[in-house]
Design a protein around this motif. Sequence first.
Motif, short mmCIF file in Angstrom:
data_model
loop_
_atom_site.label_atom_id
_atom_site.label_comp_id
_atom_site.label_asym_id
_atom_site.label_seq_id
_atom_site.Cartn_x
_atom_site.Cartn_y
_atom_site.Cartn_z
N THR A 14 -2.04 1.72 -4.06
CA THR A 14 -1.77 2.03 -2.79
C THR A 14 -0.32 2.41 -2.26
OG1 THR A 14 -4.09 0.19 -2.53
CG2 THR A 14 -2.41 0.33 -0.82
N PRO A 15 -0.30 3.07 -1.38
CA PRO A 15 0.79 3.36 -1.19
C PRO A 15 1.56 1.96 0.27
CG PRO A 15 -0.44 5.34 -0.28
CD PRO A 15 -1.80 3.95 -1.27
N PRO A 16 2.59 1.81 0.02
CA PRO A 16 3.72 1.46 0.38
C PRO A 16 4.26 1.10 1.62
CG PRO A 16 5.11 2.30 -0.01
CD PRO A 16 3.93 3.45 -0.76
N ALA A 17 3.17 2.30 2.53
CA ALA A 17 3.18 1.94 3.68
C ALA A 17 1.95 2.98 4.09
CB ALA A 17 4.57 2.68 4.34
N ARG A 18 2.10 3.49 5.75
CA ARG A 18 0.09 4.62 5.70
C ARG A 18 0.16 5.41 5.92
NH1 ARG A 18 -2.70 5.43 9.77
NH2 ARG A 18 -4.87 3.69 10.78
N PHE A 19 0.67 5.89 4.85
CA PHE A 19 0.57 7.08 4.80
C PHE A 19 -0.64 7.71 3.33
CE2 PHE A 19 3.82 5.49 2.09
CZ PHE A 19 3.67 6.59 0.28
N SER A 20 -0.93 9.21 3.08
CA SER A 20 -2.57 9.67 1.84
C SER A 20 -0.85 10.44 0.94
CB SER A 20 -3.25 10.65 2.78
OG SER A 20 -3.54 9.45 3.53
N HIS A 21 -1.50 10.25 -0.50
CA HIS A 21 -1.45 9.76 -1.82
C HIS A 21 -1.59 11.91 -0.99
CE1 HIS A 21 -0.53 7.09 -4.18
NE2 HIS A 21 -1.85 6.73 -3.46
N GLY A 22 -2.36 12.50 -0.69
CA GLY A 22 -2.60 13.78 -0.18
C GLY A 22 -3.57 13.73 1.19
N VAL A 23 -3.19 15.20 1.51
CA VAL A 23 -3.51 15.57 2.67
C VAL A 23 -4.23 17.14 2.66
CG1 VAL A 23 -4.21 15.93 5.71
CG2 VAL A 23 -2.79 13.57 4.22
N GLY A 33 4.95 12.23 -2.14
CA GLY A 33 5.84 12.55 -3.08
C GLY A 33 5.28 11.24 -3.83
N GLN A 34 4.61 11.55 -5.59
CA GLN A 34 4.42 11.00 -6.43
C GLN A 34 6.22 9.98 -7.14
OE1 GLN A 34 1.23 10.61 -6.24
NE2 GLN A 34 1.64 10.65 -4.60
#
Length: 134
Positions: A14-23, A33-34
């Motif tokens: 799970t990302p550490p903030a409110r964002f997606s792994h990809g869009v 960023g991975q």
Amino acid sequence: MSDKTAITPPGHTTPPARFSHGVRKGGILQVAGQVGFGPAVPGQAPVPVGPGLREQTLQTLANVQAVLEAGGASWEDAVMIRVYLTDTAHFAEFNALFDDYFADLKGAPAARTTVYVGLPAGLLVEIDALAVLD
């Protein structure tokens, strides 16, 4: 106008903030960023797969590839790859790993930018990618 779709591959942390792994929006897929975290383990904080650049780079590339694939793309569709290293001394080793990883890539490679940044403790590399799907 097409809607944006969040992309989260199975097993990703799970990302550490409110964002997606990809869009993905239309034919464009932006991979966030991975880093070199292994598959998520429920109830455990993510940790790098190893202390070295090699392990982290290979896992990071695998994580980017997983997002690309979950979004319907592949490395063949990538037009831009951005690399973030924590140490300028890692540049030559990273380039060798990168070249080996993409040795069998068909077609032209993506454009690439490499910059030096601070990352959370233990992380040595972060990679993002932009893919365009036909």
